[in-house]
Design a protein around this motif. Structure first.
Motif, PDB file in Angstrom:
ATOM      1  N   UNK A 135      -1.979  38.844   3.313  1.00 42.09           N
ATOM      2  CA  UNK A 135      -2.221  39.377   4.656  1.00 42.09           C
ATOM      3  C   UNK A 135      -1.279  38.792   5.708  1.00 42.09           C
ATOM      4  N   UNK A 136      -0.522  37.738   5.368  1.00 46.99           N
ATOM      5  CA  UNK A 136       0.406  37.189   6.361  1.00 46.99           C
ATOM      6  C   UNK A 136       1.442  36.309   5.678  1.00 46.99           C
ATOM      7  N   UNK A 137       2.632  36.247   6.292  1.00 47.90           N
ATOM      8  CA  UNK A 137       3.711  35.363   5.851  1.00 47.90           C
ATOM      9  C   UNK A 137       4.274  34.670   7.090  1.00 47.90           C
ATOM     10  N   UNK A 138       4.552  33.376   6.956  1.00 45.47           N
ATOM     11  CA  UNK A 138       5.105  32.615   8.075  1.00 45.47           C
ATOM     12  C   UNK A 138       6.375  31.912   7.612  1.00 45.47           C
ATOM     13  N   UNK A 139       7.480  32.145   8.362  1.00 39.04           N
ATOM     14  CA  UNK A 139       8.771  31.552   7.998  1.00 39.04           C
ATOM     15  C   UNK A 139       9.290  30.563   9.041  1.00 39.04           C
ATOM     16  N   UNK A 140       8.665  30.487  10.203  1.00 38.04           N
ATOM     17  CA  UNK A 140       9.065  29.503  11.202  1.00 38.04           C
ATOM     18  C   UNK A 140      10.417  29.758  11.831  1.00 38.04           C
ATOM     19  N   UNK A 141      10.750  31.014  12.085  1.00 38.44           N
ATOM     20  CA  UNK A 141      12.084  31.339  12.606  1.00 38.44           C
ATOM     21  C   UNK A 141      12.131  31.500  14.121  1.00 38.44           C
ATOM     22  N   UNK A 142      10.962  31.387  14.782  1.00 32.29           N
ATOM     23  CA  UNK A 142      10.958  31.589  16.245  1.00 32.29           C
ATOM     24  C   UNK A 142      10.263  30.408  16.898  1.00 32.29           C
ATOM     25  N   UNK A 143      10.994  29.397  17.232  1.00 35.47           N
ATOM     26  CA  UNK A 143      10.440  28.167  17.795  1.00 35.47           C
ATOM     27  C   UNK A 143       9.712  28.446  19.106  1.00 35.47           C
ATOM     28  N   UNK A 144       8.497  27.907  19.227  1.00 40.77           N
ATOM     29  CA  UNK A 144       7.755  27.982  20.470  1.00 40.77           C
ATOM     30  C   UNK A 144       7.179  29.339  20.787  1.00 40.77           C
ATOM     31  N   UNK A 145       6.969  30.184  19.771  1.00 46.14           N
ATOM     32  CA  UNK A 145       6.460  31.528  20.030  1.00 46.14           C
ATOM     33  C   UNK A 145       5.339  31.865  19.049  1.00 46.14           C
ATOM     34  N   UNK A 146       4.483  32.785  19.483  1.00 46.18           N
ATOM     35  CA  UNK A 146       3.449  33.305  18.596  1.00 46.18           C
ATOM     36  C   UNK A 146       4.025  34.440  17.763  1.00 46.18           C
ATOM     37  N   UNK A 147       3.677  34.429  16.481  1.00 46.34           N
ATOM     38  CA  UNK A 147       4.207  35.413  15.546  1.00 46.34           C
ATOM     39  C   UNK A 147       3.071  36.195  14.910  1.00 46.34           C
ATOM     40  N   UNK A 148       3.381  37.419  14.559  1.00 43.16           N
ATOM     41  CA  UNK A 148       2.430  38.229  13.826  1.00 43.16           C
ATOM     42  C   UNK A 148       2.515  37.959  12.335  1.00 43.16           C
ATOM     43  N   UNK A 149       1.743  38.682  11.523  1.00 37.66           N
ATOM     44  CA  UNK A 149       1.669  38.415  10.084  1.00 37.66           C
ATOM     45  C   UNK A 149       2.896  38.844   9.294  1.00 37.66           C
ATOM     46  N   UNK A 151       6.977  38.700   9.229  1.00 41.74           N
ATOM     47  CA  UNK A 151       8.160  38.109   9.878  1.00 41.74           C
ATOM     48  C   UNK A 151       9.180  39.141  10.341  1.00 41.74           C
ATOM     49  N   UNK A 152       9.152  40.324   9.745  1.00 38.81           N
ATOM     50  CA  UNK A 152      10.090  41.371  10.156  1.00 38.81           C
ATOM     51  C   UNK A 152       9.646  42.028  11.462  1.00 38.81           C
ATOM     52  N   UNK A 153       8.381  41.863  11.804  1.00 40.41           N
ATOM     53  CA  UNK A 153       7.845  42.421  13.053  1.00 40.41           C
ATOM     54  C   UNK A 153       7.041  41.319  13.761  1.00 40.41           C
ATOM     55  N   UNK A 154       7.718  40.283  14.222  1.00 41.18           N
ATOM     56  CA  UNK A 154       7.013  39.088  14.714  1.00 41.18           C
ATOM     57  C   UNK A 154       6.145  39.320  15.937  1.00 41.18           C
ATOM     58  N   UNK A 155       6.426  40.373  16.719  1.00 46.11           N
ATOM     59  CA  UNK A 155       5.640  40.611  17.924  1.00 46.11           C
ATOM     60  C   UNK A 155       4.444  41.524  17.683  1.00 46.11           C
ATOM     61  N   UNK A 156       4.281  41.953  16.443  1.00 42.95           N
ATOM     62  CA  UNK A 156       3.141  42.812  16.096  1.00 42.95           C
ATOM     63  C   UNK A 156       2.089  41.947  15.416  1.00 42.95           C
TER      64      UNK A 156
END
Length: 685
Positions: A135-149, A151-156
């Motif tokens: 249901x989710x993957x986290x790669x840590x590519x956007x420092x200091x930001x909230x990410x969605x599940x 990584x290809x659509x981090x703002x969703x």
């Protein structure tokens, strides 16, 4: 002035406020999607942020840490698992409680520091039908930001499809985590859990010892019991018998008990003598025989490796069939079932065929299966060990064929799980959840667990795992986490209706050992060893532990300063050390007494009961040679019988003191003392 402050506040926290507004909007959208008519009561589903109990997570690896930092509302804190983990990639489980439900629509992961594109963290939901859904993957590519599940659509933040009917959440990681995780959707709180009262065991259960066959029989005449050795054994109420597998199955498929394959020991006689002398025995079937060691590459051979052939699947019960067959043979001989199919017994030619001798009630499946210090070849995760136990217990519910598993030889024999070297209930939780998945539930809805007793080891010392402080010496039990750890295990045992044992504890007497007792005031190391070990038994008796066995009867090597080399409770010549005297005296006088309540904390004043007869135990929980006076109210008693353990005798020192209006002032020290009230017409010691 106020407006300026407000503007500064908005500028400083604009990102956080924007994120929170998005969450509110997202929540409202989810609310409308899921139906606005739903009740807002916590007893019904309601959309919003799903509450997560961070401490409920447990990790399937050699660590006592958990993932609570991911759910503490602090975006710039993340878990640190430390060094020396056995598994590079591992799962952490979050089991949903009875009645608890959640449907996850959206996930938010805060990227604080570090990247892990090569080994991303993933989140899964395990559904009621045991499907593992990513249901989710986290790669840590956007420092200091909230990410969605994704990584290809981090703002969703929304999932492509909501996930329901969740049994577990699982986080898979190689060591890197976000700073915070938030789940959104609908949630139903768990059902209230009934309060289960602690069960307390009589004091006699807390004076067991670890021993070997050569502690009963002289090596030059191994087929006969040795009177001098038996004298030392009689100080104790229980024996944990270290029994190497190759003793009973030195050649595959042929079993030897009396005489054993190596050493020629007579197990029949040892067990019969223990039964006749009311000494409980748990037979710990441990290590692997040479014919299994040889399946490992030469550089990886060790008799404490995982008990299966090299290369087998450690989560498949079939991999442990050889050990489970040996357990069947042992249970058939020493259990209570006289109707075992004799055609299944593969006894050696020099052994007599014997069935249902009824001398053994407990068998332990190996020893410290979480041996992280010996590497992956000797370390089992909780889920792997549960598969091992499933074969050992009943042949994986008899699926492994005839002649496999303890219960298929004697349904009455109890299986004790291996004592844990790292005393963490999380290991047992992994065992429980593997059993839920692969063995199902009993008729009452509880998981079908392939063991009858929870078991761990705990040595009291000055180590501090939270600050990475290494141990330098033993510590009085009340000044350690011994009581807190016991509470955690007992709570788990209560939840599943299972007793909890401790099968290793104790102190060394070599002053340079990192597990040594101390000279304290006028107390020698031997005296302190006796004080602390008796206090350990008393501590566990009121914690709800059911049985304790100490390591060990006789020193491994009295000249060595290494840990556990000088842990003996008796001397090499089989004479008593003070601790043996203390144990014998306490069991003799007060073995039938059971803890009921604590009436004072310092000095400790505990009350014990034996069918209406009261006993008071008093001790100072310190290691400073403190002494104090304490006034004990004995009700209508006109006399107090005061007992103090002493050395070089079978009897405690007795002092009789007249009370004043039922009260007596006693001198309390760091050596436990026992007081019984005397009333005319009642039976007293």
């Amino acid at each position: 002035m106020q407006n300026t402050f407000f503007i500064k506040f908005i500028k400083r926290h604009s990102a956080t406020l924007l994120r929170k507004m998005c969450v509110v909007i997202l929540t409202l959208v989810l609310f409308c999607v899921n139906g606005c008519s739903q009740s807002s009561s916590h007893n019904f589903q309601s959309p919003g942020k799903i509450p997560i109990d961070g401490k409920r997570w447990y990790i399937v690896n050699n660590t006592s840490q958990n993932l609570q930092w991911l759910f503490n509302n602090k975006e710039k804190e993340k878990p640190n698992m430390g060094y020396g983990l056995m598994l590079e990639n591992y799962d952490a489980y979050y089991p949903l409680a009875d009645g608890e439900q959640m449907t996850i629509d959206s996930i938010m992961l805060f990227d604080w520091e570090g990247t892990n594109e090569d080994h991303p963290m993933a989140i899964f939901a395990i559904t009621e039908d045991w499907k593992r859904i990513p249901i989710a993957v986290f790669t840590g590519q956007r420092y200091g930001a909230w990410n969605g599940p994704d990584p290809k659509k981090p703002d969703v933040f929304a999932l492509d499809k909501p996930v329901s009917n969740i049994r577990y959440l699982v986080i898979n990681s190689s060591g890197d985590f976000p700073g915070e995780i938030e789940f959104y959707g609908t949630y139903t709180a768990p059902k209230p859990q009934p309060v289960v009262a602690k069960q307390y065991a009589p004091l006699k259960n807390f004076f067991g010892v670890n021993a070997f066959e050569w502690d009963f029989e002289e090596p030059n005449t191994p087929f006969r019991l040795d009177a001098a050795r038996l004298q030392g054994i009689q100080n104790f109420t229980g024996i944990r018998h270290y029994m190497d597998w190759d003793k009973i199955e030195g050649q595959e498929g042929t079993y030897n008990f009396s005489p054993t394959y190596s050493g020629g020991w007579n197990y029949d006689t040892i067990y019969r003598w223990c039964q006749a002398n009311n000494i409980d025995v748990v037979a710990c079937l441990k290590t692997i025989p040479d014919w299994i060691q040889k399946t490992y590459p030469e550089g990886e051979r060790d008799n404490e490796n995982i008990p299966m052939h090299y290369g087998k699947d450690a989560q498949d019960p079939q991999s442990y069939i050889e050990q489970a067959r040996a357990a069947f043979q042992f249970a058939a001989r020493y259990g209570k079932n006289k109707n075992v199919d004799a055609s299944l017994i593969k006894i050696a030619p020099d052994n007599r065929l014997r069935l249902g001798l009824g001398t053994i009630q407990y068998i332990e499946c190996d020893n410290e299966r979480d041996k992280w210090w010996k590497g992956r070849k000797a370390y089992q995760t909780g889920r792997e060990y549960a598969a091992n136990l499933s074969a050992f217990y009943d042949g994986h519910k008899s699926k492994l064929g005839p002649g496999v598993g303890v219960k298929n030889a004697d349904p009455a024999m109890k299986v004790v799980m291996a004592g844990l070297a790292m005393p963490s209930p999380d290991y047992v939780r992994g065992m429980i959840d593997w059993s839920r998945e692969h063995r199902g539930n009993k008729a009452d809805g509880s998981p079908d667990l392939p063991w009858d007793v929870i078991n761990y080891h705990y040595y009291c010392n000055d180590a501090d795992y939270e600050t990475s402080k290494k141990q330098t010496g033993g510590t009085a039990p009340e000044l350690t986490r011994a009581g807190a750890v016991a509470d955690e295990f007992v709570k788990l045992g209560q939840q599943y209706g299972m007793p909890v044992w401790i099968t290793e504890a104790g102190y060394d007497i070599h002053p340079e050992s990192p597990q040594a007792a101390k000279d304290i005031g006028d107390r020698s190391i031997l005296g302190t060893q006796a004080d602390w070990m008796l206090r350990t038994s008393l501590l566990y008796s009121k914690a709800g532990i059911q049985q304790v066995f100490y390591y060990e009867l006789v020193d491994d090597n009295p000249k060595l300063n290494t840990q556990f080399a000088t842990s003996g409770l008796i001397n090499m010549d089989r004479t008593n050390r003070p601790v043996a005297d203390y144990f014998y005296q306490t069991a003799k006088l007060f073995g039938a007494y059971t803890y009921t309540k604590t009436i004072n904390k310092d000095p400790i004043a505990d009350v014990y009961d034996n069918n209406g007869l009261s006993m008071y135990m008093l001790v100072i929980p310190d290691q400073k040679n403190r002494k104090t006076k304490y006034t004990l109210d004995l009700g209508n008693a006109d006399t107090a019988f005061i007992y103090k353990p002493v050395t070089d005798t079978n009897n405690m020192e007795l002092q009789k003191m007249k009370t004043k209006n039922g009260k007596v002032e006693v001198s309390v020290s760091e050596t436990p003392m026992f007081v019984t009230p005397y009333d005319a017409g009642k039976v007293h010691h």
